[in-house]
Design a protein around this motif. Structure first.
Motif, short mmCIF file in Angstrom:
data_model
loop_
_atom_site.label_atom_id
_atom_site.label_comp_id
_atom_site.label_asym_id
_atom_site.label_seq_id
_atom_site.Cartn_x
_atom_site.Cartn_y
_atom_site.Cartn_z
N GLU A 21 0.80 -1.22 0.00
CA GLU A 21 0.00 0.00 0.00
C GLU A 21 0.83 1.28 0.00
O GLU A 21 0.32 2.36 -0.28
CB GLU A 21 -0.97 0.02 1.19
N ASP A 22 2.13 1.18 0.30
CA ASP A 22 3.00 2.36 0.25
C ASP A 22 3.68 2.52 -1.10
O ASP A 22 4.47 3.45 -1.30
CB ASP A 22 4.06 2.28 1.35
N ARG A 23 3.35 1.64 -2.08
CA ARG A 23 4.01 1.69 -3.38
C ARG A 23 3.05 1.57 -4.56
O ARG A 23 3.38 1.99 -5.66
CB ARG A 23 5.05 0.57 -3.50
N LEU A 24 1.89 0.97 -4.35
CA LEU A 24 0.95 0.70 -5.44
C LEU A 24 -0.45 1.15 -5.07
O LEU A 24 -0.79 1.28 -3.88
CB LEU A 24 0.91 -0.80 -5.76
N GLY A 25 -1.28 1.34 -6.10
CA GLY A 25 -2.71 1.52 -5.86
C GLY A 25 -3.20 2.95 -5.89
O GLY A 25 -4.41 3.18 -5.79
N ARG A 26 -2.31 3.94 -6.05
CA ARG A 26 -2.72 5.34 -6.09
C ARG A 26 -1.96 6.08 -7.19
O ARG A 26 -0.83 5.72 -7.51
CB ARG A 26 -2.45 6.03 -4.75
N VAL A 27 -2.60 7.12 -7.71
CA VAL A 27 -1.92 8.02 -8.65
C VAL A 27 -1.24 9.08 -7.79
O VAL A 27 -1.74 10.19 -7.62
CB VAL A 27 -2.90 8.64 -9.66
N ARG A 28 -0.10 8.74 -7.26
CA ARG A 28 0.55 9.56 -6.23
C ARG A 28 2.05 9.65 -6.48
O ARG A 28 2.70 8.66 -6.86
CB ARG A 28 0.27 8.95 -4.85
#
Length: 513
Positions: free
Chosen positions: A430-437
């Protein structure tokens, strides 16, 4: 005689000089305008990629925003917002005007397959369809370990065109099924390099052994619960990572057991899947017990990977057998495997009745209500398709999973969260994948249309209806980007169509001999 307005002369002179210079002066090396960056090339890495004018669906269920620019540098998202002057020019540009950009989708329940029923089928066929459907990460929960280990390495090295792979293997059971052998098997699987363990129904002492040892070895677990003495309650109490499908949850909420007829044979899939469709509509289902099971799963941080889409043929067989994309994209090996044949897992539609379909539809209603309750209370819901069985085709089945989640009562923003943020959390990423961030891995999809308005636009076949109520092909994902590498979806689908056509021609030629 009027005198000219001399106040305008400096402006006129400057304009004339500029125009003459533009026409007559040679362009030197220092004066050359920078060449416009071109569109990316399919499957070719880009050091610095600009996606401009995109509407962004961030991933965590907040509303879309934009238009903004997204800069990808060396496989990571370097910026989300307007690019200030002075930054290095991009090596390639995707114009996302009028399009939506989402995080890459995460399929948390699938199987890597290069054969069906013992007949070879190209792995690239499956990989193409998943990428074309926006899937950039998969959790494999049952395949040939030696092959999947090799494919995982090739995907990571980008020598295989396919999603990122996490392998949850069954090899732990190869040492035997006594508690001591189970512990030895878990340690063996850890040494082999698995990402997690795939479990099935077991006795309570066996579950205790495998989950205790997996915790000691730092391995995540996924369980397909069978009709056994253990239910979702046991697996949740003992700390499983995720529960797959719907089995085991309703079982734990029955006052007694399911009503099986004396002739029931759980090794016969006509019986097994026919009765599975009655699980949530048993007369002795205790709704308070069901809620308490869901509460326990939430308390113990047990995720629920639903795979709604893998069972929909059971509630509407004719629809499942006649999906429009089969015409161009159903590989003949897969087509043969789908046909009723009890020697193939999931090909159980022999004498299937309307009554069975009705029961499955009612089963879905209760199951979906339970999932909605689970999510509202804080449970982690993820998305998987389990495709390659029961008329579910890779990628297409996954996108149908998202549509079924909306049927279950989730807002499209929530559905996309399940497919991105929640999937990443289940995998511990969750700290590397799953968001356009900014700073996250550049797994992105560029969509021709607004999926929040219509999830159908994600379908690579692109079916839709125009203002004249005519069926048209349009929409679809244009680019799937994994690790910053852009994959052109029309190219993937063209290659897949040709692969299928070639296989069909070969089969016809063989049959003609």
């Amino acid at each position: 005689m009027r005198h000219p307005d001399t106040r305008r002369w400096p402006w006129l002179v400057a304009a004339i000089i500029t125009a003459i210079a533009a026409i007559t002066l040679p362009v030197g090396a220092d004066q050359a305008a920078p060449a416009a960056a071109k569109s990316p090339v399919h499957a070719i890495p880009v050091k610095r990629l600009l996606i401009k004018n995109a509407m962004v669906v961030y991933g965590n269920a907040k509303p879309a925003f934009g238009p903004v620019d997204i800069v990808v540098q060396d496989g990571l998202i370097a910026r989300v917002g307007r690019v200030p002057a002075g930054e290095p020019p991009p090596d390639a540009v995707i114009d996302a005007s009028g399009k939506y950009v989402l995080p890459g989708l995460i399929n948390t329940h699938m199987h890597l397959q290069d054969e069906r029923g013992g007949v070879p089928q190209p792995l690239q066929y499956e990989m193409n369809l998943y990428l074309a459907s926006g899937v950039t990460t998969v959790r494999d929960v049952g395949s040939d370990w030696a092959k999947s280990k090799k494919w995982r390495a090739e995907s990571n090295a980008h020598t295989l065109v396919g999603p990122r792979m996490f392998i949850y293997s069954r090899i732990w059971s190869s040492k035997g099924m006594t508690p001591a052998q189970i512990r030895e098997g878990v340690r063996f699987a850890k040494a082999e390099g698995v990402d997690g363990l795939k479990l099935s129904g077991m006795d309570r002492d066996q579950v205790e052994a495998v989950l205790d040892e997996s915790h000691k070895q730092g391995l995540k677990t996924a369980v397909h619960i069978a009709v056994e003495e253990t239910t979702a309650k046991d697996f949740a109490e003992l700390g499983v990572t995720s529960i797959e499908h719907f089995y085991g949850v309703a079982d734990a909420a029955l006052d007694g057991i399911q009503d099986f007829p004396p002739s029931h044979n759980s090794s016969n899939e006509i019986d097994r899947f026919g009765r599975a469709g009655e699980l949530y509509i048993q007369k002795n289902l205790n709704r308070e017990k069901l809620s308490s099971v869901l509460d326990l799963m939430i308390k113990k941080d047990v995720a629920w990977c639903l795979t709604f889409s893998i069972y929909v043929a059971s509630r509407d067989l004719i629809r499942a057998q006649n999906l429009p994309w089969y015409k161009d994209y159903l590989h003949p090996t897969m087509e043969d495997y789908f046909k009723p044949d009890l020697s193939n897992h999931g090909s159980y539609f022999v004498g299937w009745t309307n009554t069975q379909e009705v029961r499955w539809k009612k089963n879905y209603q209760v199951w979906m209500d339970a999932v909605r309750e689970f999510a509202i209370k804080g449970g982690l819901v993820t998305t998987g398709d389990d495709a390659g069985f029961i008329y579910s085709l890779y990628g297409f089945g996954y996108l149908h999973e998202l549509e079924l989640m909306e049927e279950a009562g989730f807002h499209p923003l929530e559905v996309i969260k399940h497919a991105t943020v929640n999937g990443a959390k289940l995998l511990g990423l969750e700290d590397r994948l799953g968001r356009v961030r900014q700073g996250y891995i550049a797994d992105l999809i560029v969509v021709n249309g607004n999926p929040l308005e219509n999830l159908h636009v994600l379908n690579p076949y692109g079916t839709g209806v125009n203002v004249k109520n005519q069926n048209v092909q349009g929409g679809g994902i244009e680019w799937t980007i994994k690790d910053g590498i852009p994959y052109h979806v029309p190219t993937l689908m063209k290659d897949t169509k040709e692969m299928v056509a070639l296989a069909r021609a070969g089969r016809a030629k063989k049959a003609a001999k």
